[in-house]
Design a protein around this motif. Structure first.
Motif, short mmCIF file in Angstrom:
data_model
loop_
_atom_site.label_atom_id
_atom_site.label_comp_id
_atom_site.label_asym_id
_atom_site.label_seq_id
_atom_site.Cartn_x
_atom_site.Cartn_y
_atom_site.Cartn_z
N GLU A 657 0.64 -1.12 0.02
CA GLU A 657 0.05 -0.09 0.08
C GLU A 657 0.63 1.16 -0.15
O GLU A 657 0.56 2.04 -0.78
CB GLU A 657 -0.98 0.05 1.20
CG GLU A 657 -2.16 -1.17 1.24
CD GLU A 657 -2.93 -0.83 2.43
OE1 GLU A 657 -2.97 0.10 2.98
OE2 GLU A 657 -3.81 -1.78 2.40
N ARG A 658 1.96 1.23 0.64
CA ARG A 658 2.89 2.49 0.98
C ARG A 658 3.48 2.77 -0.55
O ARG A 658 3.22 3.80 -1.13
CB ARG A 658 3.92 2.32 1.80
CG ARG A 658 5.05 3.55 1.83
CD ARG A 658 5.92 3.02 2.98
NE ARG A 658 7.02 4.00 2.83
CZ ARG A 658 8.01 3.85 2.34
NH1 ARG A 658 8.27 2.92 1.25
NH2 ARG A 658 8.84 4.80 2.19
N GLU A 659 3.95 1.58 -1.08
CA GLU A 659 4.56 1.80 -2.61
C GLU A 659 3.69 2.35 -3.47
O GLU A 659 3.74 3.25 -4.18
CB GLU A 659 5.04 0.45 -3.02
CG GLU A 659 6.47 0.05 -2.15
CD GLU A 659 6.32 -0.42 -0.84
OE1 GLU A 659 7.04 -0.30 0.03
OE2 GLU A 659 5.20 -0.88 -0.33
N LEU A 660 2.26 1.74 -3.42
CA LEU A 660 1.31 2.07 -4.47
C LEU A 660 1.10 3.81 -4.06
O LEU A 660 0.94 4.16 -5.23
CB LEU A 660 0.13 1.23 -4.22
CG LEU A 660 -1.02 1.68 -5.16
CD1 LEU A 660 -0.92 1.55 -6.38
CD2 LEU A 660 -2.47 0.61 -4.86
N SER A 661 0.98 4.08 -3.16
CA SER A 661 0.47 5.30 -2.72
C SER A 661 1.80 6.31 -3.45
O SER A 661 1.49 7.43 -3.93
CB SER A 661 0.43 5.64 -1.13
OG SER A 661 -0.77 4.83 -0.78
N ILE A 662 2.79 6.20 -2.95
CA ILE A 662 4.05 6.85 -3.65
C ILE A 662 3.93 6.68 -5.03
O ILE A 662 4.22 7.77 -5.74
CB ILE A 662 5.48 6.35 -2.89
CG1 ILE A 662 5.63 6.45 -1.64
CG2 ILE A 662 6.66 6.92 -3.77
CD1 ILE A 662 6.76 5.91 -0.92
N PHE A 663 3.80 5.64 -5.81
CA PHE A 663 3.79 5.43 -7.05
C PHE A 663 2.53 6.52 -7.71
O PHE A 663 2.63 7.20 -8.74
CB PHE A 663 3.53 4.11 -7.59
CG PHE A 663 3.76 3.80 -8.97
CD1 PHE A 663 5.10 4.20 -9.80
CD2 PHE A 663 2.66 3.42 -9.87
CE1 PHE A 663 5.23 4.00 -11.07
CE2 PHE A 663 2.95 3.32 -11.26
CZ PHE A 663 4.10 3.56 -11.73
N LEU A 664 1.40 6.47 -7.36
CA LEU A 664 0.29 7.08 -7.57
C LEU A 664 0.60 8.75 -7.55
O LEU A 664 0.20 9.61 -8.56
CB LEU A 664 -1.00 6.79 -6.85
CG LEU A 664 -1.61 5.47 -7.12
CD1 LEU A 664 -2.91 5.20 -6.11
CD2 LEU A 664 -1.91 5.13 -8.55
N ALA A 665 1.23 8.84 -6.44
CA ALA A 665 1.64 10.36 -6.33
C ALA A 665 2.49 10.71 -7.32
O ALA A 665 2.56 11.93 -8.03
CB ALA A 665 2.13 10.57 -4.61
#
Length: 952
Positions: A657-665
């Protein structure tokens, strides 16, 4: 020396005086350190000094390194205020390492500088520090005097927090002198229910704790010491934190919880050894030794005391050093080394003259040692001295101990009886007196051994009933003592439990804060990344920035960006790298049935795939690298799909989830940047065309302005030609007449018919003609010279000094023919002697334009118009020049536009609309003045210029 610290120089303070807090929190120190990293060269100076000041107890070595760097900039910048602050930093560090001489020297040097600057804050800080030097030297009364003066300086500086900190420290001193009065003053000044900042709590809480101890409230005392300990660490008062740790250990020791007490001594000693401050280490060792002595571990206690004695050798006379001597004396008495004990208490007596409670301890200890050495008379003298001093200062505990040692002396030796008593009754007299004093202490439990000592005294006198009664009292006291010990142990366990629970809560909050800080740091990093990515308007630079930051924030062996082509209904690889190598360009139809890129574009949702370790489906991954984790996300701006961005790695389960949030940003920032870059590329061509058109427009405008200037100069030429016509024409007429006269006279001479009257007539005619000719030619020459100067001024833009009236007359002279031709008059009302240091050519052009504007526009259609030019001084530095006509004026709809370029009401009739615009620009940019216009109804137009006498 005292007068040096409080004297103030009667002079103005320096332009800049460095102001800084006495103590700040650790987070603020971290902020200062982060700020310092961003500064270079001389810009670092104030940050260096602030950080050195606030690291003076936190990290002495680092503080000195920063101070040394700051010294280099201080000398260049001439900042003596900062130099004085650095002297205080070095002085406090020398004090912490027990170098009193150098510490005092530097404090006084800094105080002298602060006094000369009139810096009350700095002077107060110097007094605060010298109070510490005096206290460490054992000069308590002098330390209190310095604190009084520091309080005055802080009040003059208007620093409320510093005032409160000094007041708290004064109350801490006063607790030892008058506990009751100090406790009352403490409650008035710092009510217990108020909230205070950490720097202040570090000073207030120890005083509250000591007051609690004196009122038999141990749990409150420990709580206050704990508050002081953590507040001191948080605000950089490490020395105060060490004292609080020692007091916490001592408080638990008094409650009988030696285990917890030793834990706190270990904590304090560990912190003290990290600082390497001899006095602090020695004080911690003194507390450890006290607990070891109570536990009967005499060798360990002696080792601690001997180490402390070596460390604190430079502090002889300080209270801690005196307490150290007392502890050594008590230890030696406990092990039966009475001579060594006597030596320690004798040394204590020699150093404790100004400290009554310690002097009582010294005399009582000597009495005990002398008694065991068999010198009863000397022991009695010392015990009586101790008793008298304890009574004088209402020290009940020392009174009881002194009375009991006197009873022991009379019980074992045949000595002269005290006045009014029999020798045999002296022992019981002193014991009953001790019992009486003990009964006056509220909440005090009389020790069982005092009753036992009284019972023994009665038994020695053969009064067995009384001996039996006091034996019973001793048994009751022991029972009560056991109950109190048990209660204290229970209280200690409760306090320890509360402390551990508070510590656990604090640790939990710290972990939560740490997690929050990490999240905040990630968000801050993403914010910085976003600013960098979206700042670029070049598509290739956007791709490079995205690739760089993806690898910094996430695990990615492959990075690919596809952009959509709506017309072709396909996605084309615009950028792709795998392990640093470029990938071949690929075009994927938007309706491709198995492509994750096409699926992400169609669904406009992120796609996360974790493959099994044995999955060999390489069609999902570009290139030849085995991939276990794949992440795709759409690039969307305002509901518009720009493309898809993808990262892949051979690491299994790499994206959560953390990596997905960073990538979406990152995708959001990338989409904005790509959209901006595309829009910029589309707009750049239009901008280039607009720039070309603007350049052509400016060139045309420049040509028109140049023509306007030449037209203005042409008007001057026409005016000069008209003005020269009369004197030159008259000169020609006179010269022609003189020529004819000369020819006739010459003919008469040739004929020999010249009479005396003919000669006189010719000479008189020649004289008159010559005189008239000279006047006409001088006038012409003067006109030519004035025109030449005017022409030079208007074509060369040279700055010179000139008379305002003369310059106005020259301009008017050149325009006289135009005025007369139009049938108008001009009145000049400018006094002589108004000298200006400016640009006469620019001034003349403005005045010429205003006069011509009045003739052409203001007085158009009016007969016998009037133009008034009025000049006067405005203050000492400016002149006001007014050009006013009595023409038709300017309508309200045109009034605000008269200075705009190309604005004219006579467009197509010879008006360019540039005359007033040029005048406006010259007034503001060349003459450094201002110009305005008014046109009251029916009163013509009034232009008003305000110009400096010197353009500066």
């Amino acid at each position: 020396m005292l007068s040096t610290l409080v004297g103030h120089c009667i002079c103005l303070a320096a332009d800049r005086v460095a102001e800084m807090d006495l103590f700040i929190l650790n987070k603020d120190v971290n902020a200062l350190e982060n700020q310092l990293v961003l500064l270079n060269n001389a810009d670092r100076l104030e940050a260096l000094v602030h950080l050195a000041w606030h690291l003076r107890q936190r990290d002495c070595q680092q503080a000195l390194l920063l101070a040394n760097e700051a010294d280099l900039y201080c000398e260049k910048a001439g900042r003596i205020d900062l130099r004085a602050r650095l002297l205080l930093v070095r002085a406090e560090i020398r004090l912490l390492f027990a170098d009193f001489v150098l510490a005092e020297q530097w404090v006084h040097e800094a105080a002298g500088i602060f006094n000369e600057l009139g810096d009350h804050e700095g002077s107060g800080d110097a007094l605060w520090l010298i109070a510490s030097v005096s206290n460490d030297r054992g000069q308590v009364s002098q330390a209190i005097a310095y604190l009084d003066m520091a309080l005055l300086e802080y009040r003059l500086a208007g620093d409320a927090l510093r005032v409160q900190i000094v007041q708290a420290r004064q109350l801490l001193f006063s607790v030892f002198r008058d506990p009751v009065a100090a406790g009352q003053a403490l409650q008035r000044t710092f009510p217990a229910n108020e909230k205070y900042s950490a720097p202040l709590v570090a000073m207030v809480a120890p005083a509250q704790a000591l007051a609690a101890i004196l009122t038999n409230a141990p749990s409150l005392a420990i709580k206050c010491f704990l508050d002081a300990y953590y507040a001191a660490l948080e605000s950089g008062q490490v020395r105060s934190a060490l004292l609080s740790a020692n007091n916490i250990a001592d408080s638990f020791d008094q409650l009988g919880d030696q285990e917890t007490a030793l834990e706190w001594t270990e904590r304090g000693l560990s912190l003290a050894r990290k600082t390497a401050w001899p006095a602090s280490i020695g004080t911690c060792l003194l507390v450890v030794a006290g607990i070891m002595r109570k536990l009967g571990r005499y060798d360990e206690a002696r080792a601690c005391l001997q180490e402390a004695l070596l460390l604190m050798a430079e502090m002889a006379g300080s209270r801690n050093y005196l307490l150290l001597l007392s502890a050594i004396g008590l230890l030696e008495l406990d092990v039966g080394n009475n001579e060594a004990g006597l030596s320690a208490f004798t040394q204590l007596e020699s150093l404790a003259n100004a400290v009554p409670d310690l002097l009582v301890i010294a005399w009582r200890g000597q009495a005990d040692a002398l008694l065991h050495l068999g010198e009863a008379e000397k022991a009695r003298e010392k015990a009586l001295e101790a008793l008298a001093l304890a009574q004088a200062h209402d020290n009940t505990d020392m009174q009881i101990q002194s009375l009991r040692i006197l009873a022991q002396i009379y019980a074992g030796y045949d000595l002269p009886a005290p006045e009014g008593l029999a020798a045999s009754a002296a022992c019981l007299h002193y014991l009953h007196e001790a019992l009486r004093v003990a009964s006056t202490i509220g909440g005090y439990t009389i020790p069982s051994d005092l009753f036992t000592q009284i019972a023994s005294a009665y038994a020695a006198c053969s009064d067995f009933p009384a001996a039996y009664q006091y034996s019973l009292a001793a048994a009751d006291a022991r029972t009560k003592s056991y109950s109190e010990v048990a209660a204290k142990r229970a209280l200690a366990m409760q306090i320890n439990h509360e402390v551990e629970r508070a510590h656990a809560e604090t640790e939990h909050h710290r972990q939560v804060a740490k997690a929050f800080k990490e999240t905040s740091a990630t968000l801050e990093t993403l914010g910085m990344v976003g600013r960098e990515i979206t700042a670029s308007l070049n598509i290739r630079e956007v791709f490079s920035a995205l690739h760089r930051h993806v690898h910094l924030l996430l695990e990615a062996s492959s990075f690919v960006v596809y952009l959509i082509d709506d017309q072709a209904a396909a996605l084309t690889m615009a950028f792709g790298l795998e392990l640093g190598e470029p990938l071949p360009a690929i075009v994927i139809p938007k309706d491709h049935p198995t492509s994750n890129i096409a699926r992400c574009a169609r669904e406009r949702q992120a796609v996360l795939i974790h493959l099994a370790a044995d999955n060999q489906d390489t069609t999902l991954i570009p290139g030849a690298v085995d991939t276990q984790s794949l992440l795709y996300a759409p690039l969307i701006v305002c509901e518009r799909l720009l493309g898809v961005m993808s990262i892949q790695t051979s690491q299994a389960n790499a994206y959560g989830e953390r990596e997905l949030s960073i990538f979406l940003a990152l995708c959001a920032y990338g989409a904005i940047a790509l959209d901006n870059a595309s829009a910029y590329a589309a707009a750049e061509a239009s901008q280039n065309r607009a720039d070309q058109a603007l350049s052509e427009l400016r060139q045309t405008q420049g040509e028109l302005i140049q023509r306007e200037k030449l037209a203005s100069l042409g008007s001057l030429v026409a005016g000069v030609a008209h003005e020269l016509n009369t004197p030159i024409g008259n000169s020609l007429l006179v010269a022609s007449t003189l020529k004819d006269e000369s020819r006739l006279f010459f003919q008469q001479v040739q004929l020999g018919a010249v009479k005396r009257s003919d000669l006189e007539r010719y000479c008189k005619s020649a004289e008159e003609s010559s005189d008239l000719l000279m006047r006409c030619l001088i006038k012409a020459a003067d006109l030519i010279a004035r025109f030449k100067q005017l022409a030079v001024d208007q074509t060369s833009d040279l700055r010179r000094s000139f008379d305002l009236r003369t310059e106005c007359e020259d301009v008017v002279l050149m325009l006289n023919s135009r005025l007369r031709g139009a049938g108008h008059q001009l009145r000049l009302d400018v006094p002589e002697g108004l000298l200006m240091d400016s640009y006469p050519g620019a001034f003349g052009q403005v005045l010429s334009n205003l006069i011509i504007n009045a003739i052409v526009h203001g007085l158009d259609g009016k007969e016998q118009g009037l133009i008034l030019i009025e000049g006067r001084l405005q203050g000492d530095t400016h002149i006001v020049l007014i050009v006013q006509d009595n023409g038709k004026g300017i309508s309200a709809e045109h009034l605000e536009r008269v200075f705009e370029p190309f604005f004219t009401t006579r467009f197509g009739q010879g008006g360019s609309g540039l005359g007033l615009h040029i005048s406006y620009n010259i007034v503001y940019s060349v003459l450094k003045g201002s110009i305005g216009v008014r046109s009251p109804l029916g009163e013509g137009a009034r232009f008003e210029m305000i110009l400096p006498l010197s353009v500066g």
